[in-house]
Design a protein around this motif. Structure first.
Motif, PDB file in Angstrom:
ATOM      1  N   THR A  52       0.818  -1.209   0.000  1.00 19.63           N
ATOM      2  CA  THR A  52       0.000   0.000   0.000  1.00 19.63           C
ATOM      3  C   THR A  52       0.856   1.265   0.000  1.00 19.63           C
ATOM      4  O   THR A  52       0.337   2.351  -0.149  1.00 19.63           O
ATOM      5  CB  THR A  52      -0.917   0.049   1.235  1.00 19.63           C
ATOM      6  N   ALA A 110     -10.688  -2.248   4.479  1.00 18.39           N
ATOM      7  CA  ALA A 110     -10.674  -3.504   3.733  1.00 18.39           C
ATOM      8  C   ALA A 110     -12.109  -3.935   3.463  1.00 18.39           C
ATOM      9  O   ALA A 110     -12.942  -3.958   4.371  1.00 18.39           O
ATOM     10  CB  ALA A 110      -9.941  -4.583   4.510  1.00 18.39           C
ATOM     11  N   GLU A 111     -12.385  -4.255   2.209  1.00 13.96           N
ATOM     12  CA  GLU A 111     -13.697  -4.742   1.826  1.00 13.96           C
ATOM     13  C   GLU A 111     -13.727  -6.258   1.986  1.00 13.96           C
ATOM     14  O   GLU A 111     -12.854  -6.957   1.455  1.00 13.96           O
ATOM     15  CB  GLU A 111     -13.996  -4.365   0.375  1.00 13.96           C
ATOM     16  N   SER A 155     -14.269  -8.581  -1.471  1.00 16.31           N
ATOM     17  CA  SER A 155     -13.210  -8.580  -2.480  1.00 16.31           C
ATOM     18  C   SER A 155     -11.805  -8.638  -1.901  1.00 16.31           C
ATOM     19  O   SER A 155     -10.853  -8.980  -2.595  1.00 16.31           O
ATOM     20  CB  SER A 155     -13.326  -7.320  -3.344  1.00 16.31           C
ATOM     21  N   LYS A 182     -10.245  -6.031  -1.173  1.00 22.89           N
ATOM     22  CA  LYS A 182      -9.605  -4.791  -1.599  1.00 22.89           C
ATOM     23  C   LYS A 182      -9.234  -3.925  -0.397  1.00 22.89           C
ATOM     24  O   LYS A 182     -10.015  -3.780   0.544  1.00 22.89           O
ATOM     25  CB  LYS A 182     -10.539  -4.005  -2.523  1.00 22.89           C
ATOM     26  N   VAL A 183      -8.027  -3.340  -0.452  1.00 24.63           N
ATOM     27  CA  VAL A 183      -7.515  -2.525   0.644  1.00 24.63           C
ATOM     28  C   VAL A 183      -7.300  -1.090   0.173  1.00 24.63           C
ATOM     29  O   VAL A 183      -6.754  -0.847  -0.901  1.00 24.63           O
ATOM     30  CB  VAL A 183      -6.181  -3.106   1.167  1.00 24.63           C
ATOM     31  N   VAL A 184      -7.759  -0.145   0.979  1.00 26.76           N
ATOM     32  CA  VAL A 184      -7.551   1.277   0.709  1.00 26.76           C
ATOM     33  C   VAL A 184      -6.790   1.883   1.893  1.00 26.76           C
ATOM     34  O   VAL A 184      -7.269   1.832   3.025  1.00 26.76           O
ATOM     35  CB  VAL A 184      -8.893   2.014   0.519  1.00 26.76           C
TER      36      VAL A 184
END
Length: 345
Positions: free
Chosen positions: A4, A297-298, A301, A303-305
């Protein structure tokens, strides 16, 4: 979370931060939308998300440290201190002592429900107060209370302790709890949003749960460290937890969590997750790490932001506002951030 690193951290583009000077013990968004943070030096700081660049004024709420902190029943904030006091801090910073529970006693846990109920634990006793601050009753436990939680409707309150947890009906004329037994020391506690499960974090680096319909036990183990944060998603489908080098998310559907493996999110660097908070509407988890990293984190999926870069001390407090447009965090060194996640025009 080295992958990230090249990304933009949302704190830099959509947020604001402050150095508050003491350990951030807890934080919460009040029901009026303001953000309160309780610190280890006894102060409470208040920020207004609508005016993020304004000062975050502080007030001296306790003579000593804030030990516990939450949003109050209607507006403002509730805190317990090592001065034995239960204090309400209004959105404008004014403080009111709701109860003095003993000069040599610590108010280690507090909770409040929008129906007006407040709860505070001192040693083995759980004190309940109404919306006017009047004491309703004192509920005794076999050992020191390790955590407290109201159910979604505010009709029951649960308290963890040695060898299990006690579940009380607040309005009952006969105060006899349903005792949920399991050997060992139980601390953090959560009730699922639909009121069907109670889960505690144990001293033995594991979780224990009870399915209330039939008393079925659920044991969730394998953690390298103690779990201090438990957070259900809004519909109770998942339980997110701290205490591992990834966000460990247990399924509470389809007969789970027993017999089902947890989902692990945002792992890989060997740094422990120190705090988690599920989004109030979506199946998204905010996570804070021991190195100061904060991310989203979703669950579906993975997915990490990235939200905030590491380097400001371990994340000790983390929380969303009621609509999920703002996320706040605080660290052991007194650094705090507030991020606006609402859509930009």
């Amino acid at each position: 979370m080295s992958e990230t690193a090249p990304a933009d951290f949302l704190l830099e583009t959509r947020g604001t931060s402050r150095e508050l000077g003491a350990w951030v013990v807890g934080l919460a968004f009040g029901r009026d939308g303001s953000l309160g943070l309780g610190l280890g030096d006894g102060t409470v700081h208040i920020a207004q998300p609508r005016s993020p660049d304004a000062a975050w004024p502080s007030t001296a709420a306790h003579d000593g440290a804030v030990l516990s902190f939450c949003a109050d029943a209607k507006d403002g904030f509730l805190s317990g201190g090592d001065d034995g006091r239960l204090v309400r801090t209004a959105p404008d910073g004014g403080t009111t002592e709701l109860a003095k529970l003993g000069a040599m006693k610590w108010v280690e846990h507090v909770a409040a429900h929008e129906n007006g109920l407040r709860a505070a634990s001192v040693g083995k006793q759980l004190h309940l107060f109404d919306g006017k601050g009047e004491k309703l009753k004192t509920l005794p436990h076999p050992s020191a209370v390790g955590g407290i939680a109201f159910d979604a409707k505010g009709k029951r309150v649960a308290a963890s302790h040695y060898n299990g947890a006690s579940l009380w009906f607040v309005a009952s004329k006969e105060d006899k709890p349903r005792v949920l037994e399991w050997k060992g020391s139980h601390a953090a506690i959560a009730i699922s949003p639909d009121g069907t499960h109670v889960v505690t974090a144990m001293q033995e680096n594991a979780l224990h749960g009870w399915r209330l319909a039939d008393g079925q036990h659920m044991r969730m183990s394998g953690y390298p460290s103690k779990t201090h944060f438990l957070s259900f998603t809004s519909r109770g489908k998942w339980l997110a937890t701290s205490g591992a080098d990834a966000v460990v998310v247990w399924p509470f559907f389809g007969g789970g969590p027993m017999g089902k493996a947890p989902t692990e999110l945002a792992g890989g660097d060997g740094v422990l997750v120190s705090a988690v908070a599920c989004h109030p509407q979506h199946e998204v988890v905010a996570a804070g790490f021991a190195d100061g990293l904060v991310l989203l984190a979703e669950i579906a999926s993975g997915k990490v932001v990235p939200v905030a870069a590491p380097g400001h001390g371990g994340i000790s407090a983390l929380g969303w506002n009621a609509t999920g447009t703002h996320l706040a965090f605080g660290t052991e060194t007194g650094f705090a951030g507030l991020v606006d996640l609402s859509k930009k025009g």
